[in-house]
Design an enzyme around this catalytic site. Structure first.
Site, PDB file in Angstrom:
ATOM      1  CE  LYS A  91      -3.966  -4.135   1.364  1.00  0.00           C
ATOM      2  NZ  LYS A  91      -4.704  -3.082   2.102  1.00  0.00           N
ATOM      3  CG  ASP A 135      -1.861  -1.178   1.297  1.00  0.00           C
ATOM      4  OD1 ASP A 135      -1.769  -2.051   0.419  1.00  0.00           O
ATOM      5  OD2 ASP A 135      -2.660  -1.246   2.250  1.00  0.00           O
ATOM      6  CG  ASP A 159      -6.390   0.007   1.663  1.00  0.00           C
ATOM      7  OD1 ASP A 159      -6.764  -1.167   1.808  1.00  0.00           O
ATOM      8  OD2 ASP A 159      -6.638   0.907   2.494  1.00  0.00           O
ATOM      9  CG  HIS A 167      -8.154   5.058   3.665  1.00  0.00           C
ATOM     10  ND1 HIS A 167      -9.059   4.823   4.673  1.00  0.00           N
ATOM     11  CD2 HIS A 167      -7.663   3.840   3.319  1.00  0.00           C
ATOM     12  CE1 HIS A 167      -9.092   3.530   4.940  1.00  0.00           C
ATOM     13  NE2 HIS A 167      -8.266   2.910   4.118  1.00  0.00           N
ATOM     14  CB  CYS A 208      -1.836  -2.968   5.294  1.00  0.00           C
ATOM     15  SG  CYS A 208      -3.588  -2.535   5.286  1.00  0.00           S
TER      16      CYS A 208
HETATM   17  C1  VGL Z   1      -4.294   0.490   6.073  1.00  0.00           C
HETATM   18  C2  VGL Z   1      -5.718   1.375   7.624  1.00  0.00           C
HETATM   19  C3  VGL Z   1      -6.772   1.241   6.769  1.00  0.00           C
HETATM   20  C4  VGL Z   1      -2.893   0.107   5.724  1.00  0.00           C
HETATM   21  C5  VGL Z   1      -5.341   0.339   5.202  1.00  0.00           C
HETATM   22  O1  VGL Z   1      -2.582   0.029   4.516  1.00  0.00           O
HETATM   23  O2  VGL Z   1      -2.088  -0.122   6.653  1.00  0.00           O
HETATM   24  N1  VGL Z   1      -4.483   1.007   7.296  1.00  0.00           N
HETATM   25  N2  VGL Z   1      -6.572   0.726   5.551  1.00  0.00           N
HETATM   26 ZN    ZN Z   2      -8.059   0.833   3.992  1.00  0.00          ZN
END
Ligand code: VGL
Ligand code: ZN
Length: 189
Positions: free
Chosen positions: A92, A9, A49, A68, A141
């Site tokens: 994902k 991500d 993400d 986000h 993540c």
């Molecule tokens: C993530 C919070 C929400 C990450 C993704 O990539 O760590 N954290 N969605």
């Molecule tokens: Zn997320």
């Protein structure tokens, strides 16, 4: 043994200036580029993400997070400074009714035949049995992905210069790293 690199991500919303910024996130760019430049032979994988506009993952529907990485927005794009043209990209967090998808191993992509495949299927096909992990965020993540990598029997390396934590509670990032060590992840720098 064949080792791959997994970038978790590395999207604008997780960098400073994004909607869910990780402090110091931009410091991961240079070390990751150095790693990729030194090892152009390593197969490269990335998770993304990739959320719908409305999802149970977001606060407005009971989740933990502000919006986000909404599909097709700038915040969902990979940091342009990262040299990741050769990456196989796994999406994902696409299910609006599921606050899941923290792990890159929940991600899917279409292969050359148009079939939907998971990251682990791809790694098996390519004979990859070790993985160097970097990206954002350490305490979410990256942690979930590294634990899944262990569960799948991979040899897992966490590239410390290439990760940063959200630290909603102070110390979350260090606690995540301790859990990963316990699970057998090797810390490298
Ligand atoms: C993530 C919070 C929400 C990450 C993704 O990539 O760590 N954290 N969605
Ligand atoms: Zn997320």
């Amino acid at each position: 043994m064949t080792t791959g690199v997994l970038l978790v991500d590395p999207q604008y919303d997780f960098f400073p200036g994004g909607s869910l910024p990780v402090a110091g996130g931009d410091q991961i760019v240079e070390p990751i580029n150095l790693l990729l430049a030194r090892h152009p032979e390593l197969p490269l994988f990335a998770s993304r993400d990739w959320h719908p506009t409305s999802t149970k993952h977001f606060q407005e529907r009971g989740g933990l997070w502000p919006p986000h990485c909404v599909q097709q927005t700038r915040g969902a794009r990979f940091h342009e400074g990262l040299r990741m043209d050769r990456a196989a990209i796994y999406d994902k967090g696409t299910d609006p009714d599921d606050d899941g998808g923290y792990s890159a191993f929940d991600g899917r992509r279409r292969d050359a035949q148009g079939n939907s495949i998971s990251l682990m299927e791809d790694l098996r096909r390519r004979g990859v049995d070790g993985i160097v992990i970097a990206g954002l965020a350490t305490d979410y993540c990256v942690k979930a992905s590294a634990l899944d990598a262990c569960k799948n029997g991979l040899l897992v390396f966490l590239f410390l210069p290439g990760v940063r934590a959200v630290n909603i509670k102070p110390g979350d990032g260090d606690a995540a790293i301790a859990v990963l060590r316990e699970a057998g992840v090797l810390l490298v720098s």
